[in-house]
Design an enzyme around this catalytic site. Structure first.
Site, PDB file in Angstrom:
ATOM      1  N   GLY A  73       0.816  -1.219   0.000  1.00  0.00           N
ATOM      2  CA  GLY A  73       0.000   0.000   0.000  1.00  0.00           C
ATOM      3  C   GLY A  73       0.839   1.253   0.000  1.00  0.00           C
ATOM      4  N   GLY A  74       1.953   1.220  -0.716  1.00  0.00           N
ATOM      5  CA  GLY A  74       2.925   2.308  -0.645  1.00  0.00           C
ATOM      6  C   GLY A  74       2.692   3.462  -1.601  1.00  0.00           C
TER       7      GLY A  74
ATOM      8  N   TYR B 232     -11.872  -5.167  11.438  1.00  0.00           N
ATOM      9  CA  TYR B 232     -10.598  -4.443  11.371  1.00  0.00           C
ATOM     10  C   TYR B 232      -9.908  -4.459  12.736  1.00  0.00           C
ATOM     11  CZ  TYR B 232      -7.511  -0.328  10.946  1.00  0.00           C
ATOM     12  OH  TYR B 232      -6.436   0.539  10.967  1.00  0.00           O
TER      13      TYR B 232
END
Length: 256
Positions: free
Chosen positions: A19-20, A160
């Protein structure tokens, strides 16, 4: 990007970030580039423009590898590409996550599995893929992003919260298993970081005020606060830290 410290040993290190290309992940990519590291990152959405911008700014373009991290074979293939381009991976940062809000009654089995497949499962398999190369190099660092939400017992996104608690347990187990090979595994536990997504989707004026009231430090967190802590855990400055959960939340939760 403002940087509060330079970690000289991160120069030329090979860093892989999930997720960079957006939010905190994009700040992490830039943060490692400021240290002279070679960065590869995966992102489901197109981050080509961001990668080009970083290359122009720092003279070293990060390697963007389009990938859905719920596809473990694709994730492992991306890590192989990163290693082929930059050498064996020195640092893994498991950043990607989805904090989609939901209630208990509306969530089905498929929803649950999808959440876990984004928020917990990849952390195990990136470690599995990176460990042999790290062992060959004499060590490495794995940084798993957890969340202060589980320590606070937040409602409204229980899948989550459960996965973020699981990350802390996984981190401790992997630290014990990989420690003999000088591979350090730590969890970074951010509080509420006001990324554009958070501001657009969840951050009401009322909630922002209520959260700030809980913090010891009366200033909202931004991406940079998480970047510097991550660089510290990646660097040999923290060489004897492993199996730890480092909280960066302005003083909401307590550990110890």
């Amino acid at each position: 990007m403002q940087s509060y410290a330079t970690f000289h040993d991160l120069k030329d290190k090979n860093v892989f970030i999930t997720g960079g290309g957006a939010g905190i992940g994009a700040a992490l990519t830039e943060g490692f580039l400021t240290q002279g590291a070679k960065v590869a990152f995966v992102q489901r959405s197109d981050a080509s423009e961001f990668a080009e911008k970083m290359g122009d700014k720092y003279g070293q373009k990060p390697l963007f590898l389009p990938c859905d991290i719920t596809d473990i074979d694709a994730l492992k293939a991306a890590m192989e590409q990163a290693a082929a381009a930059h050498g064996e991976i020195d640092v893994v940062v498991n950043n990607a996550a989805n904090d989609q809000r939901h209630s208990l009654e509306e969530y089905g089995v498929e929803d649950w599995d999808k959440s876990i497949n984004i928020n917990l499962r990849p952390h195990y398999f990136t470690a599995q893929a990176a460990a042999p190369g790290m062992k060959k190099k004499g060590g490495g660092a794995i940084i798993n992003f957890s969340s202060a939400s589980y320590m606070m017992g937040n409602a409204g996104y229980s899948s989550y919260v459960a996965s973020k608690a699981g990350i802390t347990g996984l981190t401790r187990a992997l630290a014990r298993e990989l420690g003999p090979d000088n591979i350090r595994v730590n969890a970074l536990v951010p509080g509420w970081v006001l990324t554009k997504k958070q501001l657009d989707m969840w951050a009401t004026e009322e909630d922002l005020k209520a959260h700030l009231d809980k913090q010891c430090l009366k200033e909202h967190l931004v991406e940079q606060d998480i970047v510097d802590a991550t660089l510290f855990l990646a660097s040999k400055t923290s060489r004897m830290m492993t199996s730890q959960a480092l909280v960066v939340d302005g003083g909401v939760v307590m550990t110890g």
